[in-house]
Design a protein around this motif. Structure first.
Motif, PDB file in Angstrom:
ATOM      1  N   ASP A  58     100.692  46.657   3.750  1.00 12.52           N
ATOM      2  CA  ASP A  58     101.339  47.017   2.351  1.00 12.52           C
ATOM      3  C   ASP A  58     102.150  48.193   2.630  1.00 12.52           C
ATOM      4  N   THR A  87      99.625  56.667  -4.173  1.00 10.32           N
ATOM      5  CA  THR A  87      99.476  55.605  -4.698  1.00 10.32           C
ATOM      6  C   THR A  87      98.189  55.133  -5.712  1.00 10.32           C
ATOM      7  N   HIS A  88      98.038  54.592  -6.719  1.00 11.75           N
ATOM      8  CA  HIS A  88      96.835  54.404  -7.056  1.00 11.75           C
ATOM      9  C   HIS A  88      96.345  53.312  -6.307  1.00 11.75           C
ATOM     10  N   ASP A  89      97.120  52.384  -6.192  1.00 11.97           N
ATOM     11  CA  ASP A  89      96.648  50.951  -5.538  1.00 11.97           C
ATOM     12  C   ASP A  89      95.969  51.132  -4.313  1.00 11.97           C
ATOM     13  N   ASP A  90      96.533  52.054  -3.424  1.00 16.18           N
ATOM     14  CA  ASP A  90      96.058  52.357  -2.298  1.00 16.18           C
ATOM     15  C   ASP A  90      94.791  53.325  -2.155  1.00 16.18           C
ATOM     16  N   ILE A  92      92.746  52.853  -4.548  1.00 11.56           N
ATOM     17  CA  ILE A  92      91.586  51.754  -5.339  1.00 11.56           C
ATOM     18  C   ILE A  92      91.051  50.894  -4.059  1.00 11.56           C
ATOM     19  N   HIS A  93      92.215  50.547  -2.976  1.00 11.14           N
ATOM     20  CA  HIS A  93      91.702  49.644  -1.953  1.00 11.14           C
ATOM     21  C   HIS A  93      90.778  50.395  -1.217  1.00 11.14           C
ATOM     22  N   LYS A 134      88.058  45.902 -10.553  1.00 11.20           N
ATOM     23  CA  LYS A 134      88.042  45.005  -9.413  1.00 11.20           C
ATOM     24  C   LYS A 134      86.580  44.801  -8.962  1.00 11.20           C
TER      25      LYS A 134
END
Length: 298
Positions: A58, A87-90, A92-93, A134
């Motif tokens: 990603d 980035t928030h998604d990174d 969280i991942h 999640k």
């Protein structure tokens, strides 16, 4: 050890099953096992690998380059990426990977780095809460076990307690009594509410998990709070929730009662005049802002 179908990997990683099969065939990224009846499945190591690969891919790493990396190289690249990524998604991942590996040191570092960069409140709202959602998906698919869930919940709880202790009450605010009903143990949202309330200059009387009804009444009579707040996730059950709400309203009629949680949000219930439902954690922020506006007008 948990087992996963390719559809499970798709749901957890965000990588389409078709793409995973291509990666498997062209780059030998995965080595599915087979049951005695010849059904393909994947294990914990496969899940951790795909979560790491998905994060790198990603962020611009070509799959051909990732495929020739060692496990240690993949892990190091993921760590470097999450340390510099905003980035928030990174983030969280990264937390998801820490949870599956039960890596406390790395989990703490990811959280601490985000708190320094964007502050505790925004870290909770934009990273921890989506991450907890999640976890719900992972739980439903069997991707995490109770030990992993407790491991993560306790680390988050520790961060919240430290943050709450760092806030100093100054006179002039409202008085809030926070508690969880008997047999209710899901405490993180209540702790975060305590942090938000205390941060904005109000007094918090915190009773926490599994508060007996009579103890709640005793503390209420002693402190006479302006507001009571609770989060109802599992207890009381859906069959008893209306009766419980009516009891709260009657017993604590001189206070405003703030409710949130799975058992009340979006449910077909009747709420007395002194009861207000907070649909999301951000609703608490909005309500606290309303209290401040009223205070300034006076």
């Amino acid at each position: 050890m948990s087992t996963y179908s390719i559809k499970d990997l798709e749901q957890l990683s965000g990588i389409k099953a078709h793409t995973l099969r291509i990666w498997e065939q062209r780059h030998n990224l995965l080595s599915p096992k087979r049951t005695e009846t010849n059904i393909r499945y994947y294990d914990d190591d496969d899940l951790k690998l795909i979560l790491n690969v998905a994060l790198l891919n990603d962020n611009g790493f070509k799959i051909s380059k990732i495929a020739v990396m060692s496990e240690a190289e993949i892990r190091q690249n993921v760590i470097q990426l999450t340390e510099r990524s905003l980035t928030h998604d990174d983030q969280i991942h990264a937390l998801t990977i820490c949870m599956i590996e039960m890596d406390e040191e790395r989990f703490d570092k990811v959280l601490s780095t985000n708190i320094i960069k964007i502050g505790f409140e925004q870290t909770m709202l934009n990273i921890i809460y989506p991450f907890m959602s999640k976890i719900g998906v992972l739980w439903q698919t069997g991707a995490i076990n109770p030990a992993q869930e407790h491991f993560i919940s306790n680390l988050i709880r520790q961060k919240l307690i430290v943050a709450i202790d760092g806030q100093i009450y100054k006179s002039g605010g409202k008085k809030f009594l926070l508690f969880l009903p008997e047999a209710e143990l899901h405490e993180i949202s209540l702790l975060f509410a305590a942090y938000l309330i205390k941060l904005r200059g109000h007094k918090v009387i915190y009773l926490g998990q599994n508060t007996p009804n009579e103890d709640l009444l005793t503390v209420y009579r002693l402190h006479q709070p302006d507001y009571l707040m609770t989060v109802i996730t599992t207890s009381p059950s859906s069959e008893n929730i209306q009766e419980y709400i009516d009891l709260l309203s009657e017993r604590f009629s001189q206070s405003k009662i703030l409710l949130t949680g799975y058992q009340v949000v979006g449910q077909d219930l009747k709420f007395p005049k002194n009861v207000k439902v907070m649909n999301y954690i951000r609703s608490i922020l909005e309500y606290l802002a309303e209290i401040e506006e009223v205070k300034q007008e006076k």
